[in-house]
Design a protein around this motif. Structure first.
Motif, PDB file in Angstrom:
ATOM      1  N   ARG A  46      50.911  42.390  40.938  1.00  0.00           N
ATOM      2  CA  ARG A  46      51.810  41.903  41.986  1.00  0.00           C
ATOM      3  C   ARG A  46      53.030  42.796  42.019  1.00  0.00           C
ATOM      4  O   ARG A  46      53.466  43.330  41.003  1.00  0.00           O
ATOM      5  N   SER A  47      53.560  42.988  43.222  1.00  0.00           N
ATOM      6  CA  SER A  47      54.831  43.682  43.418  1.00  0.00           C
ATOM      7  C   SER A  47      55.882  42.596  43.596  1.00  0.00           C
ATOM      8  O   SER A  47      55.644  41.611  44.301  1.00  0.00           O
ATOM      9  N   PHE A  48      57.029  42.776  42.962  1.00  0.00           N
ATOM     10  CA  PHE A  48      58.064  41.756  43.031  1.00  0.00           C
ATOM     11  C   PHE A  48      59.439  42.415  43.017  1.00  0.00           C
ATOM     12  O   PHE A  48      59.578  43.587  42.676  1.00  0.00           O
ATOM     13  N   VAL A  58      56.155  40.008  46.508  1.00  0.00           N
ATOM     14  CA  VAL A  58      56.060  40.516  47.874  1.00  0.00           C
ATOM     15  C   VAL A  58      54.659  40.971  48.255  1.00  0.00           C
ATOM     16  O   VAL A  58      54.330  41.036  49.437  1.00  0.00           O
ATOM     17  N   SER A  59      53.820  41.307  47.272  1.00  0.00           N
ATOM     18  CA  SER A  59      52.450  41.712  47.594  1.00  0.00           C
ATOM     19  C   SER A  59      51.590  41.665  46.341  1.00  0.00           C
ATOM     20  O   SER A  59      52.100  41.560  45.224  1.00  0.00           O
ATOM     21  N   PHE A  60      50.288  41.751  46.575  1.00  0.00           N
ATOM     22  CA  PHE A  60      49.301  41.807  45.499  1.00  0.00           C
ATOM     23  C   PHE A  60      48.445  43.047  45.686  1.00  0.00           C
ATOM     24  O   PHE A  60      48.203  43.474  46.818  1.00  0.00           O
ATOM     25  N   THR A  61      47.984  43.623  44.582  1.00  0.00           N
ATOM     26  CA  THR A  61      47.096  44.782  44.615  1.00  0.00           C
ATOM     27  C   THR A  61      45.805  44.406  43.921  1.00  0.00           C
ATOM     28  O   THR A  61      45.833  43.845  42.822  1.00  0.00           O
ATOM     29  N   SER A 161      55.897  31.957  45.965  1.00  0.00           N
ATOM     30  CA  SER A 161      56.895  32.996  46.236  1.00  0.00           C
ATOM     31  C   SER A 161      56.388  33.979  47.280  1.00  0.00           C
ATOM     32  O   SER A 161      57.103  34.322  48.226  1.00  0.00           O
ATOM     33  N   TYR A 162      55.144  34.430  47.140  1.00  0.00           N
ATOM     34  CA  TYR A 162      54.551  35.367  48.097  1.00  0.00           C
ATOM     35  C   TYR A 162      54.500  34.765  49.502  1.00  0.00           C
ATOM     36  O   TYR A 162      54.782  35.441  50.487  1.00  0.00           O
ATOM     37  N   LEU A 163      54.172  33.487  49.575  1.00  0.00           N
ATOM     38  CA  LEU A 163      54.069  32.826  50.877  1.00  0.00           C
ATOM     39  C   LEU A 163      55.434  32.452  51.450  1.00  0.00           C
ATOM     40  O   LEU A 163      55.536  32.066  52.611  1.00  0.00           O
ATOM     41  N   GLY A 164      56.482  32.564  50.631  1.00  0.00           N
ATOM     42  CA  GLY A 164      57.828  32.244  51.088  1.00  0.00           C
ATOM     43  C   GLY A 164      58.068  30.756  51.215  1.00  0.00           C
ATOM     44  O   GLY A 164      58.828  30.320  52.094  1.00  0.00           O
ATOM     45  N   ILE A 165      57.436  29.967  50.337  1.00  0.00           N
ATOM     46  CA  ILE A 165      57.566  28.512  50.386  1.00  0.00           C
ATOM     47  C   ILE A 165      57.866  27.979  48.983  1.00  0.00           C
ATOM     48  O   ILE A 165      57.695  28.679  47.990  1.00  0.00           O
ATOM     49  N   SER A 166      58.286  26.740  48.920  1.00  0.00           N
ATOM     50  CA  SER A 166      58.586  26.115  47.633  1.00  0.00           C
ATOM     51  C   SER A 166      57.279  25.672  46.959  1.00  0.00           C
ATOM     52  O   SER A 166      56.233  25.543  47.613  1.00  0.00           O
ATOM     53  N   LEU A 167      57.366  25.421  45.664  1.00  0.00           N
ATOM     54  CA  LEU A 167      56.203  24.903  44.933  1.00  0.00           C
ATOM     55  C   LEU A 167      55.769  23.556  45.504  1.00  0.00           C
ATOM     56  O   LEU A 167      54.568  23.270  45.595  1.00  0.00           O
TER      57      LEU A 167
END
Length: 177
Positions: A46-48, A58-61, A161-167
Motif C-alpha cells: 500500500r502507498s500511504f 492512497v493506493s494498493f499495488t 482509509s483508502y475509501l475515504g470513509i470511517s471504520l
C-alpha cells in the motif's frame, strides 16, 4: 503498456534485483527520496502518507504491477508518501539511474517509459474520480469487484482509509451486503 518482447524484458530485469519482503516491511518511508522503481512478482503493498498524525492509504499495488513515489522518483525531492508491504512479497527493484540510462540510449525503452507515465496519469485521474464522484458504497463495491485480493489482505483500517470513509461507515456498508 502492451507486451514487451522476452529479450527486452530480460534486459530490463537485469538492471535490478529481486528480494523477499515480509508483511509489515517498508520499501519507502515518508520524507525519504525515492530513487527506486518496484515491480511486484507476488504480494501486495500500500502507498500511504501521513496527514495530521494520521496514516492515509492512497493506493494498493498487486502482483504484476509497478510502484514508486512518482513525484519523488521524477524530481529527486523527498517523498511525501511511504510504501508498506501488507502481504509477503517477492519484489524486484531497479534504481532510477539505471532505468534512465536505458531510456536515454534506447528508443524502444523511451517509448515504454512514455507509455508508463501516460498510464500512471490515467490511473491518478481515475482515482480522483473514484474518490470524488462515487458514493462510499460504490467505492467499496468497486474495490470488491476489482481488488478481491486487497479485501483479503488489507486491514479494515487501511481499506476504510483508502475509501475515504470511517471504520463505522465501512462496517455499516459491509453489514448491509
Amino acid at each position: 503498456m502492451g507486451s514487451i518482447p522476452d529479450r527486452e524484458f530480460d534486459r530490463f530485469m537485469g538492471l535490478g534485483e529481486c528480494a523477499f519482503r515480509p508483511k509489515g516491511s517498508r520499501l519507502l518511508e515518508p520524507g525519504v527520496r525515492c530513487d527506486r522503481l518496484f515491480f511486484f512478482d507476488t504480494g501486495i503493498a500500500r502507498s500511504f502518507y501521513l496527514r495530521e498524525g494520521k496514516d492515509v492509504t492512497v493506493s494498493f499495488t498487486r502482483p504484476g504491477e509497478f510502484v514508486t513515489s512518482m513525484a519523488s522518483f521524477i524530481t529527486g525531492e523527498p517523498s511525501y508518501e511511504g510504501l508498506e508491504i501488507i502481504a509477503d512479497a517477492q519484489v524486484w527493484c531497479v534504481c532510477r539511474e539505471a532505468l534512465m540510462g536505458l531510456v536515454q540510449q534506447d528508443l524502444f525503452w523511451a517509448e515504454v517509459y512514455r507509455r508508463a507515465l501516460e498510464e500512471y496519469y490515467v490511473r491518478v485521474e481515475e482515482a480522483f474520480i473514484f474518490s470524488k464522484f462515487k458514493s462510499a458504497r460504490e467505492r467499496y463495491e468497486e474495490l470488491i469487484r476489482t481488488g478481491p485480493e486487497i479485501i483479503q489482505s488489507a486491514s479494515i483500517g487501511h481499506i476504510a482509509s483508502y475509501l475515504g470513509i470511517s471504520l463505522e461507515t465501512l462496517s455499516r456498508i459491509r453489514g448491509s451486503r
